[in-house]
Design an enzyme around this catalytic site. Structure first.
Site, PDB file in Angstrom:
ATOM      1  N   THR A   1     -14.878 -51.322  -2.379  1.00  0.00           N
ATOM      2  CA  THR A   1     -15.662 -52.281  -1.597  1.00  0.00           C
ATOM      3  C   THR A   1     -16.481 -53.226  -2.466  1.00  0.00           C
ATOM      4  O   THR A   1     -17.061 -54.190  -1.960  1.00  0.00           O
ATOM      5  CB  THR A   1     -16.619 -51.551  -0.638  1.00  0.00           C
ATOM      6  OG1 THR A   1     -17.485 -50.689  -1.403  1.00  0.00           O
ATOM      7  CG2 THR A   1     -15.848 -50.733   0.374  1.00  0.00           C
TER       8      THR A   1
ATOM      9  N   ARG B   1     -16.096 -45.831 -23.199  1.00  0.00           N
ATOM     10  CA  ARG B   1     -15.569 -46.830 -24.135  1.00  0.00           C
ATOM     11  C   ARG B   1     -15.636 -46.385 -25.596  1.00  0.00           C
ATOM     12  O   ARG B   1     -14.722 -46.663 -26.371  1.00  0.00           O
ATOM     13  CB  ARG B   1     -16.311 -48.158 -23.969  1.00  0.00           C
ATOM     14  CG  ARG B   1     -15.993 -48.860 -22.665  1.00  0.00           C
ATOM     15  CD  ARG B   1     -16.842 -50.099 -22.508  1.00  0.00           C
ATOM     16  NE  ARG B   1     -16.692 -50.682 -21.170  1.00  0.00           N
ATOM     17  CZ  ARG B   1     -17.571 -51.489 -20.609  1.00  0.00           C
ATOM     18  NH1 ARG B   1     -18.682 -51.823 -21.266  1.00  0.00           N
ATOM     19  NH2 ARG B   1     -17.358 -51.968 -19.398  1.00  0.00           N
TER      20      ARG B   1
ATOM     21  N   CYS C   1     -17.066 -57.043 -20.126  1.00  0.00           N
ATOM     22  CA  CYS C   1     -16.499 -58.344 -19.759  1.00  0.00           C
ATOM     23  C   CYS C   1     -16.630 -59.379 -20.873  1.00  0.00           C
ATOM     24  O   CYS C   1     -15.689 -60.129 -21.161  1.00  0.00           O
ATOM     25  CB  CYS C   1     -17.148 -58.861 -18.481  1.00  0.00           C
ATOM     26  SG  CYS C   1     -18.951 -58.782 -18.484  1.00  0.00           S
TER      27      CYS C   1
ATOM     28  N   HIS D   1     -17.871 -66.284 -17.463  1.00  0.00           N
ATOM     29  CA  HIS D   1     -18.685 -66.151 -18.671  1.00  0.00           C
ATOM     30  C   HIS D   1     -18.216 -67.171 -19.713  1.00  0.00           C
ATOM     31  O   HIS D   1     -17.008 -67.403 -19.882  1.00  0.00           O
ATOM     32  CB  HIS D   1     -18.521 -64.755 -19.274  1.00  0.00           C
ATOM     33  CG  HIS D   1     -19.197 -63.661 -18.507  1.00  0.00           C
ATOM     34  ND1 HIS D   1     -19.951 -63.880 -17.373  1.00  0.00           N
ATOM     35  CD2 HIS D   1     -19.227 -62.321 -18.743  1.00  0.00           C
ATOM     36  CE1 HIS D   1     -20.417 -62.705 -16.939  1.00  0.00           C
ATOM     37  NE2 HIS D   1     -19.994 -61.752 -17.751  1.00  0.00           N
TER      38      HIS D   1
ATOM     39  N   ASN E   1     -15.044 -63.621 -15.504  1.00  0.00           N
ATOM     40  CA  ASN E   1     -15.443 -62.263 -15.886  1.00  0.00           C
ATOM     41  C   ASN E   1     -15.001 -61.203 -14.884  1.00  0.00           C
ATOM     42  O   ASN E   1     -14.857 -60.033 -15.241  1.00  0.00           O
ATOM     43  CB  ASN E   1     -16.958 -62.188 -16.054  1.00  0.00           C
ATOM     44  CG  ASN E   1     -17.713 -62.662 -14.829  1.00  0.00           C
ATOM     45  OD1 ASN E   1     -17.670 -63.848 -14.489  1.00  0.00           O
ATOM     46  ND2 ASN E   1     -18.398 -61.759 -14.157  1.00  0.00           N
TER      47      ASN E   1
END
Length: 341
Positions: free
Chosen positions: A11, A101, A132, A244, A317
């Site tokens: 969502t 990450r 991003c 971006h 982004n």
């Protein structure tokens, strides 16, 4: 035969964009599940522009067994709790949060840059999507690094409010409206007024004076591209809804001219070079919104250092910085490992 794919965080802005891109790119699916928190259970979301509506399922009760891929766009909290459960059930997780990450057992992937690293996903059955601002940066740096070897990068970002989610977009809209009608402006999502302003502060401050967003760009670039690259970042939030931008200064070990860089970038995967030295001969966030490319403009030599270049980089982004990259990872995973469809 296609894949069974679960979208976790369906969502949200990125989750919806993931479904849009899966449909756009005709990713081979047999079944798609929209998964979200308990408060969104039963909410209907559209799968791309197909007209197919999916009812959100509660992540607390969702069984990942038998599902091939789970695209997580729900933040670090749900990723911490549910990604290992999905992975243990045999479902490969592609996570958009920052949680995994820097885990040495989790590959951090930008398919145009380090596709071979995906082979390490079997250690935890989890693959990480980069920040991003990092994603578009390394797409721009990779072909230039291959040609002339990058020593040092200094980057200033101009990051849109959509990077802070729907709340960030709403705040820019409401503050802009309030200023026009003379109502008071009170920051909520951001630390200062964002409308008609810029804020040199994204995420929390660290002991050395940098922010966590800036730290992410440094460590993720090293992991994805080359640990020997020195990088310094200043990350700024700007009153732009989507897209971006980055001003990138690069110092190379070997000689490279602006003309050579333009030729290299023109042929590089994922990049669109728009670089005319005239009015409108460059790309801004308004033009990149809704597009999948990473746009490069204003390539020029830096006369203050040997083998230096400066360039302008713009990307949507929500797409390359999040949803598109995740779907590209899923495509790469399918080609190299899952091999269905």
């Amino acid at each position: 035969m296609g894949y069974r794919v679960a979208i976790v965080g369906a969502t949200g802005n990125v989750g919806r964009e993931m479904m849009q891109i899966l449909a756009e790119r005709e990713f081979p699916v047999d079944e798609v599940a929209a998964v979200a928190s308990g408060r969104s259970t039963g909410t209907e979301v559209e799968y791309g522009d197909t007209g197919k509506m999916l009812k959100c399922r509660n992540i607390e009760h969702f069984d990942f067994a038998g599902w091939d891929i789970a695209l997580f766009a729900a933040g670090s909290g749900p990723a911490k709790e549910y990604a290992p459960k999905a992975a243990a059930a045999g479902c490969v997780v592609i996570d958009n949060s920052s949680l995994y990450r820097m885990d040495p057992d989790v590959p951090l992937i930008v398919p145009e840059v380090n596709p071979d690293a995906i082979d390490g996903y079997t250690k935890r059955n989890i693959i990480a999507n980069p920040n991003c601002s990092t994603a578009q940066l390394v797409v721009a740096l990779k072909p230039l690094h291959d040609f002339a070897t990058i020593k040092r990068v200094v980057v200033s970002t101009y990051q849109s409010v959509s990077g802070a989610g729907k709340a960030g977009m709403d705040e820019l809209f409401e503050q802009s409206r309030a200023i026009f009608v003379g109502d008071p402006v009170a920051p909520a999502k951001f630390t200062k007024q964002i409308a008609f302003n810029v804020i040199p502060h994204i995420d929390v401050f660290l002991e050395d004076g940098s922010t966590k967003e800036e730290w992410k760009m440094v460590v993720e670039t090293k992991k994805i591209l080359d640990p020997k690259i020195k990088l310094n970042a200043t990350c700024v939030r700007v009153p732009v809804f989507v897209g971006h931008s980055e001003a990138i200064n690069i110092e190379f070990e070997n000689e490279i001219s602006a003309e050579q860089a333009q030729e290299i970038l023109r042929e590089a995967p994922g990049i669109m070079l728009v670089d005319k030295r005239e009015d409108e001969g460059y790309v801004t966030p308004v033009e990149c919104a809704g597009d999948s490319a990473t746009y490069i403009s204003r390539v020029r030599e830096d006369p203050t250092v040997d083998n230096g270049l400066t360039l302008w980089c713009v990307s949507d982004n929500l797409r390359k910085g999040a949803a598109l990259n995740a779907v590209q990872i899923a495509e790469l995973l399918g080609r190299r490992h899952l091999q269905k469809g």
